[in-house]
Design an enzyme around this catalytic site. Structure first.
Site, PDB file in Angstrom:
ATOM      1  N   HIS A   1     151.815 -22.280 -53.662  1.00 16.81           N
ATOM      2  CA  HIS A   1     151.398 -23.421 -52.841  1.00 16.81           C
ATOM      3  C   HIS A   1     152.213 -23.416 -51.543  1.00 16.81           C
ATOM      4  O   HIS A   1     153.367 -22.967 -51.536  1.00 16.81           O
ATOM      5  CB  HIS A   1     151.630 -24.726 -53.620  1.00 16.81           C
ATOM      6  CG  HIS A   1     150.992 -25.899 -52.957  1.00 16.81           C
ATOM      7  ND1 HIS A   1     151.572 -26.546 -51.874  1.00 16.81           N
ATOM      8  CD2 HIS A   1     149.819 -26.531 -53.178  1.00 16.81           C
ATOM      9  CE1 HIS A   1     150.784 -27.531 -51.486  1.00 16.81           C
ATOM     10  NE2 HIS A   1     149.706 -27.538 -52.257  1.00 16.81           N
TER      11      HIS A   1
ATOM     12  N   GLU B   1     144.160 -23.205 -48.489  1.00 19.13           N
ATOM     13  CA  GLU B   1     144.715 -24.462 -47.980  1.00 19.13           C
ATOM     14  C   GLU B   1     145.445 -24.189 -46.670  1.00 19.13           C
ATOM     15  O   GLU B   1     146.581 -23.689 -46.698  1.00 19.13           O
ATOM     16  CB  GLU B   1     145.730 -25.049 -48.981  1.00 19.13           C
ATOM     17  CG  GLU B   1     145.126 -25.497 -50.291  1.00 19.13           C
ATOM     18  CD  GLU B   1     145.972 -26.576 -50.966  1.00 19.13           C
ATOM     19  OE1 GLU B   1     145.377 -27.430 -51.607  1.00 19.13           O
ATOM     20  OE2 GLU B   1     147.207 -26.577 -50.827  1.00 19.13           O
TER      21      GLU B   1
HETATM   22  O1  G3P Z   1     147.337 -28.857 -53.443  1.00 16.49           O
HETATM   23  C1  G3P Z   1     146.564 -29.752 -52.722  1.00 16.49           C
HETATM   24  C2  G3P Z   1     147.184 -30.163 -51.473  1.00 16.49           C
HETATM   25  O2  G3P Z   1     148.085 -29.317 -50.866  1.00 16.49           O
HETATM   26  C3  G3P Z   1     146.270 -30.847 -50.519  1.00 16.49           C
HETATM   27  O3  G3P Z   1     146.979 -31.967 -50.112  1.00 16.49           O
HETATM   28  O4  G3P Z   1     147.236 -34.256 -49.428  1.00 16.49           O
HETATM   29  O5  G3P Z   1     145.858 -32.697 -48.070  1.00 16.49           O
HETATM   30  O6  G3P Z   1     145.017 -33.474 -50.275  1.00 16.49           O
HETATM   31  P1  G3P Z   1     146.219 -33.176 -49.434  1.00 16.49           P
END
Ligand code: G3P
Length: 219
Positions: free
Chosen positions: A90, A138
């Site tokens: 992550h 991400e």
């Molecule tokens: O692992 C999920 C995360 O990094 C996304 O975070 O707060 O943008 O939904 P968020």
């Protein structure tokens, strides 16, 4: 197919320790949640024993097995507490590509699922070759913000989706996902599901928010 929904509890105060337990108790009221996964931190992942009816994943796993490894969280340990999967790499818990490779190899031997996170298309290509179960795209700069990956990076999601399908890997996307429209767009672009943290965890009523994002009902 229903979207896979991964809720990352991160280390938010309202989703850690006793509060993680309270939150899971709330989420437990949702019916038919085979497609929902709750990703807990190292201090809370043992709640899996108390919530055998929920899919609980770890936020990180190490490639070593049992032994002299201080501060370690191994697959062997996780499997012993009925946790059969984990996030890996992550943005907030990065590891190097060699360690990613070793962890993926071990996951196959242990029948353990991995969601390997990647921040850009080059990483997605490198990681897809290693064939984990899932790759989660991400983009770091959108995490925790109000602009969703589905609206800001549609072209990258499309390319990621074709790289993943060539390698027989399922694609997830995360960062800024806050609405059911974000989830629908992600699926239309080729994702199999989403990762969500702040959109649910930081909502004043996390359970209401979660059911509003999906077709689930409270039992
Ligand atoms: O692992 C999920 C995360 O990094 C996304 O975070 O707060 O943008 O939904 P968020």
């Amino acid at each position: 197919m229903k979207p896979l929904i991964f809720i990352n509890f991160k280390h938010y105060e309202n989703a850690t320790g006793r509060n993680a337990e309270l939150l899971l108790n709330e989420f437990r009221r949702i019916k038919d949640q085979k497609n929902i996964y709750y990703c807990l931190g190292p201090g809370d992942v043992r709640l899996s024993l108390q919530f055998p009816d929920l899919n609980i994943y770890s936020q990180h796993v190490d490639y070593n097995s049992y032994g002299p490894y201080t501060g370690s969280i191994s697959m062997n340990f996780l499997k012993s507490i009925n946790v059969n999967g984990s996030l890996l790499n992550h943005s907030e818990r990065r590891i190097n590509i060699n360690d990613i490779k070793k962890t993926i190899e071990n996951s196959r031997q242990n029948d353990f699922k991995l969601v390997v996170c990647s921040e850009n298309i080059d990483e997605i290509k490198d990681i897809a070759r290693l064939k984990p179960d899932y790759i989660a795209y991400e983009p770091r700069e959108l995490i925790g913000g109000d602009v969703s990956v589905s609206s800001a990076k549609p072209d990258i999601i499309k390319s990621a989706s074709s790289i993943c399908s060539e390698n027989n890997v399922k694609l997830l996307v995360g960062a800024g996902i806050k609405t059911s429209e974000d989830i629908k767009t992600s699926m239309d672009l080729g994702a199999s599901g989403v990762l969500i943290a702040s959109g649910v965890i930081k909502d004043p009523k996390p359970i209401n928010k979660l059911i509003s994002l999906t077709d689930h009902k409270i039992g």
